[in-house]
Design an enzyme around this catalytic site. Sequence first.
Site, PDB file in Angstrom:
ATOM      1  N   THR A  45       0.851  -1.186   0.000  1.00  0.00           N
ATOM      2  CA  THR A  45       0.000   0.000   0.000  1.00  0.00           C
ATOM      3  C   THR A  45       0.882   1.230   0.000  1.00  0.00           C
ATOM      4  O   THR A  45       1.897   1.274   0.709  1.00  0.00           O
ATOM      5  CB  THR A  45      -0.952   0.007   1.211  1.00  0.00           C
ATOM      6  OG1 THR A  45      -1.759   1.184   1.174  1.00  0.00           O
ATOM      7  CG2 THR A  45      -0.201  -0.037   2.531  1.00  0.00           C
ATOM      8  N   LYS A  68      -7.564  23.235   8.370  1.00  0.00           N
ATOM      9  CA  LYS A  68      -7.647  24.067   9.565  1.00  0.00           C
ATOM     10  C   LYS A  68      -7.521  25.528   9.146  1.00  0.00           C
ATOM     11  O   LYS A  68      -6.462  25.956   8.691  1.00  0.00           O
ATOM     12  CB  LYS A  68      -6.552  23.697  10.563  1.00  0.00           C
ATOM     13  CG  LYS A  68      -6.739  22.296  11.139  1.00  0.00           C
ATOM     14  CD  LYS A  68      -5.654  21.937  12.125  1.00  0.00           C
ATOM     15  CE  LYS A  68      -5.880  20.531  12.682  1.00  0.00           C
ATOM     16  NZ  LYS A  68      -4.803  20.110  13.604  1.00  0.00           N
ATOM     17  N   GLU A 118      -4.932  -2.200   5.427  1.00  0.00           N
ATOM     18  CA  GLU A 118      -4.448  -2.900   6.611  1.00  0.00           C
ATOM     19  C   GLU A 118      -5.534  -3.684   7.336  1.00  0.00           C
ATOM     20  O   GLU A 118      -5.225  -4.452   8.253  1.00  0.00           O
ATOM     21  CB  GLU A 118      -3.817  -1.887   7.578  1.00  0.00           C
ATOM     22  CG  GLU A 118      -2.538  -1.254   7.074  1.00  0.00           C
ATOM     23  CD  GLU A 118      -2.747  -0.041   6.159  1.00  0.00           C
ATOM     24  OE1 GLU A 118      -1.776   0.679   5.898  1.00  0.00           O
ATOM     25  OE2 GLU A 118      -3.900   0.162   5.705  1.00  0.00           O
ATOM     26  N   TRP A 130     -11.895  23.791  12.278  1.00  0.00           N
ATOM     27  CA  TRP A 130     -11.718  22.564  11.507  1.00  0.00           C
ATOM     28  C   TRP A 130     -12.786  22.470  10.431  1.00  0.00           C
ATOM     29  O   TRP A 130     -13.977  22.659  10.713  1.00  0.00           O
ATOM     30  CB  TRP A 130     -11.800  21.384  12.471  1.00  0.00           C
ATOM     31  CG  TRP A 130     -11.535  20.041  11.875  1.00  0.00           C
ATOM     32  CD1 TRP A 130     -10.334  19.441  11.696  1.00  0.00           C
ATOM     33  CD2 TRP A 130     -12.521  19.116  11.402  1.00  0.00           C
ATOM     34  NE1 TRP A 130     -10.499  18.201  11.132  1.00  0.00           N
ATOM     35  CE2 TRP A 130     -11.834  17.980  10.941  1.00  0.00           C
ATOM     36  CE3 TRP A 130     -13.911  19.144  11.314  1.00  0.00           C
ATOM     37  CZ2 TRP A 130     -12.492  16.884  10.412  1.00  0.00           C
ATOM     38  CZ3 TRP A 130     -14.560  18.043  10.778  1.00  0.00           C
ATOM     39  CH2 TRP A 130     -13.847  16.929  10.330  1.00  0.00           C
TER      40      TRP A 130
END
Length: 560
Positions: A193, A451, A341, A456
């Site tokens: 990956t 940000k 994963e 956010w």
Amino acid sequence: MDQNRVTPKILPSTPSAVNPPLLIGDLLRSSVRMAGENQIVYRDITRLSYRQFEQRVHQLAHLLTEQGVKAGDVVAVLDWDSHRYLECFFAIPMLGAVLHTVNVRLAPEQILYTMEHAEDMFVLTHEDFLAQLEPLAEQLPRVKGYLLCQDHPAPVSTSLNLIGEYETLLAKQPTHYDFPTFDEQAVATLFYTTGTTGNPKGVFFTHRQLVLHTLAEANIFQTPGFELLNRNKVYMPITPMFHVHAWGVPYTATFMGATQVYPGRYEPEMLVKLLVSEKVDVSHCVPTLLNMVVSAEPIASGKIKLDGWHVLIGGSALPQGLAKKAHLLGIDTRTAYGMSETCPLLTAAVLPKDLAESDFDTQLPWRCKTGLPVPLVDLQLVDEEGQLVPADGETVGEIRVRAPWLTQAYYKEQERSEELWRDGWLHTGDVAVQDERGFIQIRDRIKDVIKTGGEWVSSLEIENLISQCEGVAEVAVVGVADARWGERPAALVVASTPDHPPCLDQLRASLLKAVEGGRINKWAIPEQIELVDAIPKTSVGKLNKKLIREQLKAADPAAS
């Protein structure tokens, strides 16, 4: 150390009792019993019964054994999605060897790195990849030979040490192989990956993990509110088989005995042809590939109907605009979530009964959510101190997980493995909220969070809103440096019809309505919105936000 561990009573087994290991070969044996007359189809070239497929798996095992492949060896495969690849999914691990699914879309130097790092000793390759492998061969001294895969066998000229052609050599082998039994913790598969920095990371899974993942996926695919696949359905992947085993679905479809259709190289005309001629019921892909299919002229114009086609979306968030576009064409979309994963399944957008019985507009936001954790997945949202955040639909936390099928380490990467598994949890790098029903909604990748002015902003939320604007085919939102606010959102937009691009003023007006409705804050509206012909993608079709940021920075050095 887990403080909750206890030592319960364990009774001895009867001396003659057998507790067989969970091995991939058991999935194959079950499939032949279940499949009946169902087939495995490759493009418009090959049709196999499940019994023929099983025999070919045995023949491939004989062929690989002849070439010296033994338990523990790593065998690389470079092929398009095919019946041959599916045969490798079984034959190689069933020998006790390790299947390395090579990402053929990587740059040559990355392909070389992964094959060196994996220590491949034998390679199966489609003729389309000979030119990529030839300059690498001298740097792969461990490779003892190459087996050529062709759709239409014909002589080729190459410097590689070819042992012959797949079909020709397969036909000479016996149709039964006495496969060994071994520990279920044996490694079965390995792939790599890519991240934003450093070399690709090796991810591996054991027989036990793949069998348990298959059983869980089969369960969720038949759950009310998420019914996708059973042995009466026709399945065709549109996720490369080198990418997390095509999300594990080929194993699941085989286990169920479903009819399977493999399209080879992803060509829009062939995909549409197979969808229609084979009456495909279910596929899975990233949003960009679904957009490619529904934008194809014969489908978008209504000349070809895909009513009843169910598409599972993963890899990236499903924009509501794309889900609406698909719905108008009769296509049912659902989402699931995971990562390389995690094998990959972690969550699925399983609709509760009250929503499953409601209309599409009511279902839409729920279909596009990240979903509920599937059985056997322990999922938590935590803050930067590792403390659980409340399930209030607003408080953001990083997703961390435990499940029986998560990779236990990166291959030969101790430091990266410790970072992945810090505190005894696998950390996904995704930030999300959870509501009172338990539904997860990813807000962003940690590395993609914008940000601005200390606030956010979710790039996914802005993308979702822009995707629903008239004339928008694709959109990507990233943060770009800003001297005053730190970062500001910027958007790239691809028009549905290049001759009639969306009006940017109307697009901004639509975002202002979302501000007035309290859905977003005014500083979330991108100041920079650019119409582009295409948006950069990764090797598996995801939005390449790292490259997008780099390109925007290069175009405006003053912003850096």
